[in-house]
Scaffold this motif. Structure first.
Motif, PDB file in Angstrom:
ATOM      1  N   VAL A   5      -0.970 -10.549   1.817  1.00 21.36           N
ATOM      2  CA  VAL A   5      -0.493  -9.659   1.040  1.00 21.36           C
ATOM      3  C   VAL A   5       0.775  -9.286   1.202  1.00 21.36           C
ATOM      4  CG1 VAL A   5      -1.163  -7.063   0.951  1.00 21.36           C
ATOM      5  CG2 VAL A   5      -2.906  -8.796   1.200  1.00 21.36           C
TER       6      VAL A   5
ATOM      7  N   PHE B 239       3.553  -9.006  -2.250  1.00 19.38           N
ATOM      8  CA  PHE B 239       4.354  -7.686  -2.654  1.00 19.38           C
ATOM      9  C   PHE B 239       5.536  -7.558  -2.179  1.00 19.38           C
ATOM     10  CE2 PHE B 239      -0.308  -6.842  -3.483  1.00 19.38           C
ATOM     11  CZ  PHE B 239      -0.196  -6.316  -4.548  1.00 19.38           C
TER      12      PHE B 239
ATOM     13  N   ARG C 282      -1.316 -10.457  -6.286  1.00 20.67           N
ATOM     14  CA  ARG C 282      -0.451  -9.310  -6.893  1.00 20.67           C
ATOM     15  C   ARG C 282      -1.724  -8.858  -8.293  1.00 20.67           C
ATOM     16  NH1 ARG C 282       4.101 -12.693  -5.831  1.00 20.67           N
ATOM     17  NH2 ARG C 282       3.533 -13.724  -7.772  1.00 20.67           N
TER      18      ARG C 282
ATOM     19  N   ARG D  25      -4.925  -7.278  -6.050  1.00 20.50           N
ATOM     20  CA  ARG D  25      -4.743  -6.308  -4.952  1.00 20.50           C
ATOM     21  C   ARG D  25      -5.663  -6.668  -3.878  1.00 20.50           C
ATOM     22  NH1 ARG D  25      -2.989  -0.375  -7.418  1.00 20.50           N
ATOM     23  NH2 ARG D  25      -1.379  -1.285  -8.608  1.00 20.50           N
TER      24      ARG D  25
ATOM     25  N   ALA E  59      -6.063  -6.113   2.004  1.00 18.11           N
ATOM     26  CA  ALA E  59      -5.492  -5.277   0.847  1.00 18.11           C
ATOM     27  C   ALA E  59      -4.383  -4.620   1.213  1.00 18.11           C
ATOM     28  CB  ALA E  59      -6.681  -4.367   0.500  1.00 18.11           C
ATOM     29  N   PRO E  60      -3.489  -4.249   0.387  1.00 16.05           N
ATOM     30  CA  PRO E  60      -2.339  -3.673   0.316  1.00 16.05           C
ATOM     31  C   PRO E  60      -2.459  -2.104   0.837  1.00 16.05           C
ATOM     32  CG  PRO E  60      -2.250  -4.044  -1.783  1.00 16.05           C
ATOM     33  CD  PRO E  60      -3.757  -4.686  -1.179  1.00 16.05           C
TER      34      PRO E  60
ATOM     35  N   TRP F 146       0.037   1.030   0.374  1.00 11.00           N
ATOM     36  CA  TRP F 146       1.153   1.716  -0.363  1.00 11.00           C
ATOM     37  C   TRP F 146       1.701   2.938   0.467  1.00 11.00           C
ATOM     38  CZ3 TRP F 146       2.559  -1.372  -4.460  1.00 11.00           C
ATOM     39  CH2 TRP F 146       1.710  -2.138  -5.054  1.00 11.00           C
TER      40      TRP F 146
ATOM     41  N   VAL G 116       4.580  -1.487  -0.867  1.00 14.45           N
ATOM     42  CA  VAL G 116       3.790  -1.934   0.088  1.00 14.45           C
ATOM     43  C   VAL G 116       4.190  -1.868   1.336  1.00 14.45           C
ATOM     44  CG1 VAL G 116       2.327  -3.729   0.919  1.00 14.45           C
ATOM     45  CG2 VAL G 116       2.294  -3.421  -1.399  1.00 14.45           C
TER      46      VAL G 116
ATOM     47  N   GLN H 194     -10.735  -2.417   0.256  1.00 11.07           N
ATOM     48  CA  GLN H 194      -9.600  -1.944  -0.785  1.00 11.07           C
ATOM     49  C   GLN H 194      -9.844  -0.375  -0.773  1.00 11.07           C
ATOM     50  OE1 GLN H 194     -11.013  -4.180  -4.112  1.00 11.07           O
ATOM     51  NE2 GLN H 194      -8.740  -4.825  -4.614  1.00 11.07           N
TER      52      GLN H 194
ATOM     53  N   ARG I 135      -6.767   2.218   0.218  1.00 13.40           N
ATOM     54  CA  ARG I 135      -6.348   3.106  -0.829  1.00 13.40           C
ATOM     55  C   ARG I 135      -6.444   4.576  -0.171  1.00 13.40           C
ATOM     56  NH1 ARG I 135      -9.802   0.526  -4.437  1.00 13.40           N
ATOM     57  NH2 ARG I 135     -11.167   2.137  -4.158  1.00 13.40           N
TER      58      ARG I 135
ATOM     59  N   GLY J   2      -6.139   1.792  -7.655  1.00 18.39           N
ATOM     60  CA  GLY J   2      -6.132   0.734  -8.416  1.00 18.39           C
ATOM     61  C   GLY J   2      -7.316  -0.113  -8.581  1.00 18.39           C
TER      62      GLY J   2
END
Length: 276
Positions: free
Chosen positions: A164, A168, A204, A207, A224-225, A227, A233, A256, A260, A273
């Motif tokens: 990940v 990113f 990418r 995600r 998962a990323p 942000w 990220v 995810q 988030r 996302g």
């Protein structure tokens, strides 16, 4: 003042060094102090003066002077056997790092939720130069074996959180990284660069990163990323579970959702996302 300091003259950075161990001309005292701290790792938590000298390339007399100063500040400690170890003052200062404990404080409730649901491992990592740095790991009592500890470093190309962070990263970082001679860790098998590029593109797009490792035991990582407020990220979140026991497709939405939620708490605008 410690006894070590009382026994030693002040080090102005110009002390005569042992033959064959002269540092680069003009090397600052602070660089030599960092070299001493860099001698410690997971397998070398306690070091004698001689070991510090050999591992750093600094003569014993200078190493002892520097160690005395680091002890006075709290960066090093010394036990009754005369061995040096990292001091808790470094932990105190490191706890102020926003990419470490600041991020950890925000993420911790969501990490606990995932850990409660899986009763396995939940990892939080950030990128530090060409490696990942594990900021937090919450593990169940009977969780499967994992390789990395909190504060430890992990490869970007062969871990879930690492994929990940690599996917990113900015292009001027990713391309030189992919030009390196990469091997999977701990298998030490060569990385298929074409396959890795396809994997990063998929991470990418979706995600989510799904990574499997067979040794030391078969595990599945779903990552998962996370942000930040700058819409970059800042970290990666993953669960690591026994392979063939958990379904990656069922784990992905939970990972995810947690990522988030942490992103929103950090002020991200891109937190909402696609889910798989």
């Amino acid at each position: 003042m410690t006894q070590v300091e009382q026994d030693l003259p002040a080090d102005d950075g110009t002390a005569t060094r042992a033959r064959g161990k002269r540092p680069p001309q003009g090397e600052p005292v602070i660089d030599r102090a960092f070299a001493l701290l860099d001698c410690f790792d997971l397998d070398h938590r306690f070091l004698t003066l001689g070991e510090l000298s050999r591992r750093s390339g600094i003569p014993a007399s200078s190493a002892l002077r520097l160690a005395g100063r680091l002890m006075a500040w709290g960066a090093l400690e010394r036990d009754d056997a005369g061995r040096f170890s990292i001091g808790v003052r470094l932990w105190e200062v490191a706890s102020l790092a926003p990419r470490g404990h600041g991020l950890r404080d925000v993420a911790l409730p969501y990490l606990h939720d995932l850990a409660e649901a899986t009763r396995e491992h939940v990892l939080l990592a950030v990128r530090d130069e060409r490696q990942g740095l594990l900021v937090e790991r919450i593990s169940g009592h009977r969780a499967t074996e994992v390789l990395y500890r909190v504060g430890g470093r992990l490869p970007l190309h062969s871990t879930g959180v690492g994929l990940v962070l690599l996917a990113f990263a900015e292009p001027d970082f990713t391309e030189p990284y992919l030009d390196l001679p990469l091997r999977h860790d701990p298998e030490q098998t060569l990385v298929d660069k074409a396959r890795l590029r396809r994997t990063l593109a998929e991470v990418r797009r979706e995600r989510i990163a799904i990574f499997r490792r067979a040794v030391p035991s078969p595990v599945l990582s779903v990552a998962a990323p996370i942000w930040d407020a700058d819409d970059t990220v800042a970290a990666a979140l993953s669960v690591v579970v026994p392979d063939q026991t958990f379904d990656a497709r069922r784990l992905a939405p939970a990972v995810q959702t947690a990522a988030r939620a942490i992103s929103r708490a950090l002020g991200a605008q891109r937190a909402v996302g696609r889910t798989t």
